[in-house]
Design a protein around this motif. Structure first.
Motif, mmCIF file in Angstrom:
data_model
loop_
_atom_site.group_PDB
_atom_site.id
_atom_site.type_symbol
_atom_site.label_atom_id
_atom_site.label_comp_id
_atom_site.label_asym_id
_atom_site.label_seq_id
_atom_site.Cartn_x
_atom_site.Cartn_y
_atom_site.Cartn_z
ATOM 1 N N TYR A 1 -51.277 25.236 -64.471
ATOM 2 C CA TYR A 1 -51.472 24.660 -63.140
ATOM 3 C C TYR A 1 -50.308 23.740 -62.829
ATOM 4 N N HIS A 2 -49.648 23.972 -61.699
ATOM 5 C CA HIS A 2 -48.469 23.197 -61.292
ATOM 6 C C HIS A 2 -48.719 22.644 -59.886
ATOM 7 N N PRO A 3 -49.286 21.451 -59.758
ATOM 8 C CA PRO A 3 -49.577 20.889 -58.433
ATOM 9 C C PRO A 3 -48.326 20.816 -57.561
ATOM 10 N N ASN A 4 -48.529 20.995 -56.267
ATOM 11 C CA ASN A 4 -47.422 20.956 -55.317
ATOM 12 C C ASN A 4 -47.913 20.361 -53.999
ATOM 13 N N GLN A 5 -47.132 20.482 -52.942
ATOM 14 C CA GLN A 5 -47.492 19.845 -51.666
ATOM 15 C C GLN A 5 -48.711 20.473 -51.002
ATOM 16 N N TYR A 6 -49.144 21.642 -51.475
ATOM 17 C CA TYR A 6 -50.316 22.298 -50.898
ATOM 18 C C TYR A 6 -51.596 22.027 -51.684
ATOM 19 N N SER A 7 -51.449 21.517 -52.875
ATOM 20 C CA SER A 7 -52.580 21.443 -53.801
ATOM 21 C C SER A 7 -53.709 20.534 -53.313
ATOM 22 N N ASN A 8 -53.384 19.507 -52.547
ATOM 23 C CA ASN A 8 -54.406 18.563 -52.094
ATOM 24 C C ASN A 8 -54.844 18.792 -50.649
ATOM 25 N N LEU A 9 -54.462 19.924 -50.067
ATOM 26 C CA LEU A 9 -54.831 20.187 -48.676
ATOM 27 C C LEU A 9 -56.238 20.756 -48.553
ATOM 28 N N ILE A 10 -56.756 21.354 -49.634
ATOM 29 C CA ILE A 10 -58.058 22.010 -49.580
ATOM 30 C C ILE A 10 -59.107 21.146 -50.258
ATOM 31 N N GLY A 11 -60.169 20.830 -49.509
ATOM 32 C CA GLY A 11 -61.276 20.064 -50.047
ATOM 33 C C GLY A 11 -62.394 20.983 -50.518
ATOM 34 N N SER A 12 -63.210 20.486 -51.425
ATOM 35 C CA SER A 12 -64.266 21.294 -52.030
ATOM 36 C C SER A 12 -65.591 21.140 -51.286
ATOM 37 N N LYS B 1 -50.468 21.063 -40.860
ATOM 38 C CA LYS B 1 -50.508 21.386 -42.286
ATOM 39 C C LYS B 1 -51.319 22.658 -42.543
ATOM 40 N N THR B 2 -52.341 22.890 -41.727
ATOM 41 C CA THR B 2 -53.131 24.114 -41.873
ATOM 42 C C THR B 2 -52.298 25.334 -41.535
ATOM 43 N N PHE B 3 -51.567 25.256 -40.432
ATOM 44 C CA PHE B 3 -50.704 26.386 -40.051
ATOM 45 C C PHE B 3 -49.647 26.656 -41.124
ATOM 46 N N ASP B 4 -49.088 25.586 -41.672
ATOM 47 C CA ASP B 4 -48.099 25.732 -42.740
ATOM 48 C C ASP B 4 -48.723 26.401 -43.964
ATOM 49 N N LEU B 5 -49.930 25.965 -44.327
ATOM 50 C CA LEU B 5 -50.632 26.534 -45.475
ATOM 51 C C LEU B 5 -50.923 28.014 -45.257
ATOM 52 N N LEU B 6 -51.403 28.377 -44.074
ATOM 53 C CA LEU B 6 -51.702 29.778 -43.788
ATOM 54 C C LEU B 6 -50.439 30.638 -43.807
ATOM 55 N N ASN B 7 -49.345 30.100 -43.284
ATOM 56 C CA ASN B 7 -48.063 30.822 -43.350
ATOM 57 C C ASN B 7 -47.627 31.036 -44.791
#
Length: 223
Positions: free
Chosen positions: A157-168, A116-122
């Protein structure tokens, strides 16, 4: 785990010389590797985009990669950042102004080795509309996470499949004097956006604090 940064050009290389010893001391304490780059990886884009290439490739060999901008600096080594990473996210950043959902600042990134990280970076890399935006990859992060914005102003703001991949991460890991967005007890100060002279003077002051604190900690351990 490895901590990385890069700097090209006289201004940023000066910053890197100041912050590098703090990164190396921090990494040594917690048995992490470090690497610092001065070369470009894709000259067709502004230099800030290189962090995406660096993260992507280092994650092929490390379970966790921490990116820190060259104008950010540790104040001490008292906390291991890995203790603040949960299992629910693949990337971690500090959110601007405490906003929720996360409104991340890309000056400090901790990424886990995960598909998922590689997908997000791409996905971030492929935000070509942001290539020459004044915020570069920072703007790409916002777009990928589902934000419509005009700089700091959020339009929608339009949440999508990437929106919950990053933690604070807590503000102490990326405190920013330019916005007054500073923790009461910061671990890292980030001088991005300030004039070069203010960045250098602020980072030099932080380095003096870092040396005092690390000497004090060594004395306490011996006694």
């Amino acid at each position: 785990m490895i901590i990385c940064s890069s700097a090209t050009g006289k201004v940023h290389e000066t910053e890197l010389r100041i912050m590098r010893p703090t990164v190396e001391a921090y990494a040594k304490k917690y048995n992490m590797d470090t690497i610092f780059f001065k070369e470009r990886f894709d000259s067709s884009r502004p230099a800030s985009w290189d962090k995406i290439i660096i993260l992507y490739n280092l994650l092929k060999n490390y379970d966790r990669v921490m990116w820190i901008d060259s104008d950010a600096i540790f104040l001490d080594t008292r906390l291991d950042i890995r203790t603040e990473l949960d299992e629910d996210h693949v990337m971690f950043m500090v959110t601007h102004y405490g906003r929720s959902p996360i409104w991340p600042n890309a000056g400090l990134i901790v990424a886990k080795k995960d598909e998922k990280t590689f997908d997000l970076l791409n996905k971030i890399w492929n935000e070509t509309d942001a290539i020459n935006h004044p915020w570069w990859e920072q703007q790409a992060f916002f777009s990928v996470l589902g934000y419509e914005n005009s700089y700091h102003h959020i339009i929608a703001y339009h949440p999508n499949q990437y929106s919950n991949l990053i933690g604070s991460l807590d503000l102490k890991w990326n405190s920013r004097p330019i916005d007054g967005d500073i923790s009461e007890d910061p671990m890292i100060m980030h001088y991005g956006g300030l004039p070069h002279e203010k960045r250098i003077s602020g980072m030099a002051a932080c380095y003096r604090i870092f040396k005092i604190r690390t000497r004090r900690d060594k004395y306490r351990r011996k006694n």
